[in-house]
Scaffold this active site. Structure first.
Site, PDB file in Angstrom:
ATOM      1  N   ASP A 144     -13.315  -4.492  -1.425  1.00  0.00           N
ATOM      2  CA  ASP A 144     -13.344  -4.603  -0.085  1.00  0.00           C
ATOM      3  C   ASP A 144     -14.761  -4.706   0.553  1.00  0.00           C
ATOM      4  O   ASP A 144     -15.731  -3.915   0.195  1.00  0.00           O
ATOM      5  CB  ASP A 144     -12.858  -2.897   0.255  1.00  0.00           C
ATOM      6  CG  ASP A 144     -11.527  -2.707  -0.387  1.00  0.00           C
ATOM      7  OD1 ASP A 144     -10.606  -3.767  -0.687  1.00  0.00           O
ATOM      8  OD2 ASP A 144     -11.039  -1.533  -0.620  1.00  0.00           O
ATOM      9  N   ASP A 178       0.700  -1.139   0.096  1.00  0.00           N
ATOM     10  CA  ASP A 178      -0.115  -0.038  -0.113  1.00  0.00           C
ATOM     11  C   ASP A 178       0.845   1.241   0.018  1.00  0.00           C
ATOM     12  O   ASP A 178       1.684   1.568   0.805  1.00  0.00           O
ATOM     13  CB  ASP A 178      -0.915   0.047   1.185  1.00  0.00           C
ATOM     14  CG  ASP A 178      -1.916  -1.059   1.264  1.00  0.00           C
ATOM     15  OD1 ASP A 178      -2.275  -1.818   0.159  1.00  0.00           O
ATOM     16  OD2 ASP A 178      -2.580  -1.351   2.574  1.00  0.00           O
TER      17      ASP A 178
END
Length: 252
Positions: A130, A11
């Protein structure tokens, strides 16, 4: 049977690799290019780079970083974050990415999946989902880096993404993310049974046994993790040897 894959996820925010818990409380984990090179050398099968604030900030993904990764890393890598058009995809593939991951833009404009698949092939298009469970046990999909709940449910959205041309589903359980208490194996198995394309497990890897569970009882085709790799808690070589000893086919 295809070998199961181990995929470190990086990330990236403001040029640094970061990792948090439940999508918040980020801490620095190092340089994304050097980490990617390290994981490539250690035997990772693929990498995923996510520009985690691109969608929230309404900007394009980091093309310069993709070029630098492509120059140093020998394994395939996927790039995601803020990808909203076929032109974005073309730029990233041109810079050296092997696949792209779409999430928020695909939820808002599902035809984007088919447009990408038609232009570059389904194998290029990873649809990231997600999701977290609501009090009734339903898995609800979230957009904008996990900040916005949608009306879409995990299984129906994953199936639609497949029908529109997605080559893989990357499922992150927001409830499990960064907790290191195991992957959402029941949901992973449901995805496996509902789909004919590969499913990547994400969110919750804390021990080698957790990876074995996700790839075994969860029937995931690949397992993705971040902090356990970034902070030296599990080495990729040790993990692959453990999985092989537990009768899970991996590339050693």
């Amino acid at each position: 049977m295809l070998a199961k894959r181990i995929i470190p996820c990086l990330d990236v925010k403001d040029g640094a690799t970061v990792k948090g818990v439940n999508f918040v409380n980020l801490r620095n984990a190092g340089d994304p290019v050097e980490l990617g090179k390290k994981y490539s050398d250690e035997g990772a099968d693929e990498l995923v780079y996510l520009d985690i604030t691109a969608s929230l900030e309404g900007r394009d993904t980091f093309v310069d970083l993709v070029r630098r990764v492509a120059a140093r890393v020998a394994i395939p890598f996927t790039v995601g974050g803020g990808i909203a058009t076929v032109a974005h995809v073309e730029r990233l593939l041109g810079a050296g990415a092997d696949k792209i991951s779409v999430n928020s833009a695909a939820l808002e404009h599902p035809q984007l999946i088919g447009d990408i698949a038609a232009a570059f092939g389904s194998q290029v298009c990873v649809v990231a989902i997600d999701a977290r469970q609501d009090p009734d046990g339903e898995w609800i999909c979230y957009a904008r880096g996990g900040h916005e709940p949608t009306r879409r449910h995990l299984l129906e959205w994953a199936h639609e993404a497949q029908e529109r041309g997605a080559g893989e589903i990357l499922f992150t359980s927001m409830d499990h993310d960064g907790m290191k208490q195991g992957f959402a194996c029941q949901a992973l198995r449901q995805l496996h049974e509902a789909l004919s394309i590969p499913v990547i497990a994400s969110g919750g890897g804390g021990t080698m046994q957790h990876f074995a569970e996700a790839l075994g009882e969860g029937c995931a085709d690949a397992a993705l993790a971040a902090s356990v790799f970034h902070f030296g808690e599990i080495s990729i070589g040790d993990l692959k040897r453990y999985l092989s000893q537990h009768h899970i086919d991996v590339r050693l």
